[in-house]
Design a protein around this motif. Sequence first.
Motif, PDB file in Angstrom:
ATOM      1  N   SER A 147      40.982  41.381  34.126  1.00  0.00           N
ATOM      2  CA  SER A 147      39.595  40.534  35.056  1.00  0.00           C
ATOM      3  C   SER A 147      38.856  41.633  35.776  1.00  0.00           C
ATOM      4  CB  SER A 147      40.252  39.592  36.156  1.00  0.00           C
ATOM      5  OG  SER A 147      41.223  38.554  35.751  1.00  0.00           O
ATOM      6  N   ILE A 148      39.150  42.951  35.530  1.00  0.00           N
ATOM      7  CA  ILE A 148      38.523  43.804  36.518  1.00  0.00           C
ATOM      8  C   ILE A 148      38.076  44.934  35.364  1.00  0.00           C
ATOM      9  CG2 ILE A 148      38.469  45.624  37.908  1.00  0.00           C
ATOM     10  CD1 ILE A 148      40.506  43.972  39.712  1.00  0.00           C
ATOM     11  N   LEU A 149      36.777  45.152  35.272  1.00  0.00           N
ATOM     12  CA  LEU A 149      35.972  46.315  34.540  1.00  0.00           C
ATOM     13  C   LEU A 149      36.023  47.315  35.349  1.00  0.00           C
ATOM     14  CD1 LEU A 149      35.173  47.479  31.655  1.00  0.00           C
ATOM     15  CD2 LEU A 149      33.090  46.739  32.325  1.00  0.00           C
ATOM     16  N   ILE A 150      36.812  48.424  35.369  1.00  0.00           N
ATOM     17  CA  ILE A 150      36.700  49.692  36.358  1.00  0.00           C
ATOM     18  C   ILE A 150      35.365  50.403  36.018  1.00  0.00           C
ATOM     19  CG2 ILE A 150      37.805  51.598  37.428  1.00  0.00           C
ATOM     20  CD1 ILE A 150      40.612  49.902  36.937  1.00  0.00           C
ATOM     21  N   VAL A 151      34.661  50.644  36.865  1.00  0.00           N
ATOM     22  CA  VAL A 151      33.180  51.450  36.872  1.00  0.00           C
ATOM     23  C   VAL A 151      33.305  52.649  37.148  1.00  0.00           C
ATOM     24  CG1 VAL A 151      30.823  51.565  37.393  1.00  0.00           C
ATOM     25  CG2 VAL A 151      31.806  49.353  36.624  1.00  0.00           C
ATOM     26  N   ASN A 152      34.046  52.942  38.586  1.00  0.00           N
ATOM     27  CA  ASN A 152      34.300  54.038  39.266  1.00  0.00           C
ATOM     28  C   ASN A 152      35.484  53.982  40.135  1.00  0.00           C
ATOM     29  OD1 ASN A 152      32.833  53.406  41.608  1.00  0.00           O
ATOM     30  ND2 ASN A 152      31.015  54.402  40.494  1.00  0.00           N
ATOM     31  N   SER A 153      35.768  54.773  40.951  1.00  0.00           N
ATOM     32  CA  SER A 153      36.882  54.478  42.155  1.00  0.00           C
ATOM     33  C   SER A 153      36.302  53.467  43.279  1.00  0.00           C
ATOM     34  CB  SER A 153      37.227  55.929  42.732  1.00  0.00           C
ATOM     35  OG  SER A 153      35.865  56.648  43.369  1.00  0.00           O
ATOM     36  N   ASN A 154      35.100  53.274  43.237  1.00  0.00           N
ATOM     37  CA  ASN A 154      34.516  52.383  44.324  1.00  0.00           C
ATOM     38  C   ASN A 154      33.550  51.275  43.630  1.00  0.00           C
ATOM     39  OD1 ASN A 154      34.801  51.731  47.073  1.00  0.00           O
ATOM     40  ND2 ASN A 154      32.641  52.170  47.254  1.00  0.00           N
ATOM     41  N   ALA A 155      33.788  51.090  42.370  1.00  0.00           N
ATOM     42  CA  ALA A 155      32.775  49.952  41.680  1.00  0.00           C
ATOM     43  C   ALA A 155      33.821  49.386  40.681  1.00  0.00           C
ATOM     44  CB  ALA A 155      31.612  50.619  41.393  1.00  0.00           C
ATOM     45  N   ILE A 156      33.362  47.926  40.555  1.00  0.00           N
ATOM     46  CA  ILE A 156      33.943  47.001  39.466  1.00  0.00           C
ATOM     47  C   ILE A 156      32.980  45.976  39.059  1.00  0.00           C
ATOM     48  CG2 ILE A 156      36.355  47.352  40.344  1.00  0.00           C
ATOM     49  CD1 ILE A 156      36.092  44.456  41.431  1.00  0.00           C
ATOM     50  N   ILE A 157      33.497  45.465  37.923  1.00  0.00           N
ATOM     51  CA  ILE A 157      32.676  44.175  37.562  1.00  0.00           C
ATOM     52  C   ILE A 157      33.829  43.190  37.353  1.00  0.00           C
ATOM     53  CG2 ILE A 157      31.247  43.190  35.630  1.00  0.00           C
ATOM     54  CD1 ILE A 157      29.897  45.842  35.129  1.00  0.00           C
ATOM     55  N   LYS A 224      23.913  51.138  34.822  1.00  0.00           N
ATOM     56  CA  LYS A 224      22.990  52.192  35.141  1.00  0.00           C
ATOM     57  C   LYS A 224      22.902  52.918  36.767  1.00  0.00           C
ATOM     58  CE  LYS A 224      17.831  52.961  34.228  1.00  0.00           C
ATOM     59  NZ  LYS A 224      16.585  52.586  33.964  1.00  0.00           N
ATOM     60  N   LYS A 225      23.023  51.767  37.744  1.00  0.00           N
ATOM     61  CA  LYS A 225      23.015  52.308  38.998  1.00  0.00           C
ATOM     62  C   LYS A 225      24.163  53.414  39.276  1.00  0.00           C
ATOM     63  CE  LYS A 225      24.587  49.676  42.152  1.00  0.00           C
ATOM     64  NZ  LYS A 225      24.645  48.419  43.166  1.00  0.00           N
ATOM     65  N   HIS A 226      25.295  53.030  38.397  1.00  0.00           N
ATOM     66  CA  HIS A 226      26.184  54.080  38.432  1.00  0.00           C
ATOM     67  C   HIS A 226      26.273  55.185  37.373  1.00  0.00           C
ATOM     68  CE1 HIS A 226      28.211  52.171  41.967  1.00  0.00           C
ATOM     69  NE2 HIS A 226      28.042  51.090  41.210  1.00  0.00           N
ATOM     70  N   ASP A 227      25.209  55.515  36.826  1.00  0.00           N
ATOM     71  CA  ASP A 227      24.929  56.478  35.812  1.00  0.00           C
ATOM     72  C   ASP A 227      25.796  56.393  34.653  1.00  0.00           C
ATOM     73  OD1 ASP A 227      22.992  57.600  37.313  1.00  0.00           O
ATOM     74  OD2 ASP A 227      24.540  58.731  38.664  1.00  0.00           O
ATOM     75  N   ILE A 228      25.978  55.029  34.160  1.00  0.00           N
ATOM     76  CA  ILE A 228      26.829  54.824  33.129  1.00  0.00           C
ATOM     77  C   ILE A 228      26.193  54.458  32.039  1.00  0.00           C
ATOM     78  CG2 ILE A 228      29.032  53.560  32.155  1.00  0.00           C
ATOM     79  CD1 ILE A 228      30.178  54.002  34.864  1.00  0.00           C
ATOM     80  N   GLU A 229      26.189  54.773  30.896  1.00  0.00           N
ATOM     81  CA  GLU A 229      25.676  54.415  29.392  1.00  0.00           C
ATOM     82  C   GLU A 229      26.679  53.486  28.834  1.00  0.00           C
ATOM     83  OE1 GLU A 229      24.079  57.500  27.126  1.00  0.00           O
ATOM     84  OE2 GLU A 229      22.670  58.134  28.580  1.00  0.00           O
TER      85      GLU A 229
END
Length: 250
Positions: A147-157, A224-229
């Motif tokens: 259920s969690i897409l990990i974006v970085n150590s402090n951000a998820i979708i 994009k806010k987290h510099d991810i393509e």
Amino acid sequence: MKYIKLPYIPENMVTHVLLDKRVYDRFLYALEDLGIKIVICESCDDLYLAISSHPDIFYFHYEDNLIFAAPNSPRKTTEELKKLGFNIIFGERAVLGKYPEDVKYNIAKVGTKVFHNFKFTDRIIAERIEKDSLQRIHVKQGYTKCSILIVNSNAIITSDKGIYKKAIENGMDSLLISPGFIKLEGLSYGFIGGCGGLIGKNLMAFNGDISIHPDYLNIKNFLKKHDIEILNIAGLQLADIGSVIPLCQE
């Protein structure tokens, strides 16, 4: 080749990933074109078909080269992980049947925070989390990593309102999206965490076409806010494959 210190959060381009054997061929080829080697998760007959070869059901990457595994994890897959130098620690209980007997290892470690329904966490893992004084975030959803897409150590979708609420309460940047629109064989739908994962510090890969998702613009802008393509497989419906699990990096 180096191991990934924080699970799901590579610091460089990934060299090896763990994937469900039912991954889209085009996704597999796209990763191989980037020089990424694939470890295939084989199936286990102890589970229902939809998740029988989902790596995040059997394996919990804890840190560096340490992976906790269900005692009945696919033997061939586990041996491949050992060949890469991973220290495999088997949990106490096998994954069996249907929910909640299949979620003991479906844990999301996001930096130093650990999301799970801790009623069901395997005892050996729970003791390690306590020993290392990691922050436990209890949620109702047992299929937590799915259920969690990990974006970085402090951000998820996530599409799970309970997980989203707990993430916000704990100071994390979290995007809540609509449930559904992700294929999972034999079930109504799969989960966002199960169809994607980082394959580089700034590159998120999806098993399918994220642009078809009704919340695509929000997802794209959040990343994009987290510099991810985005690495996208155009024209194919997103399919839950039990996460894209990065193992090693440059």
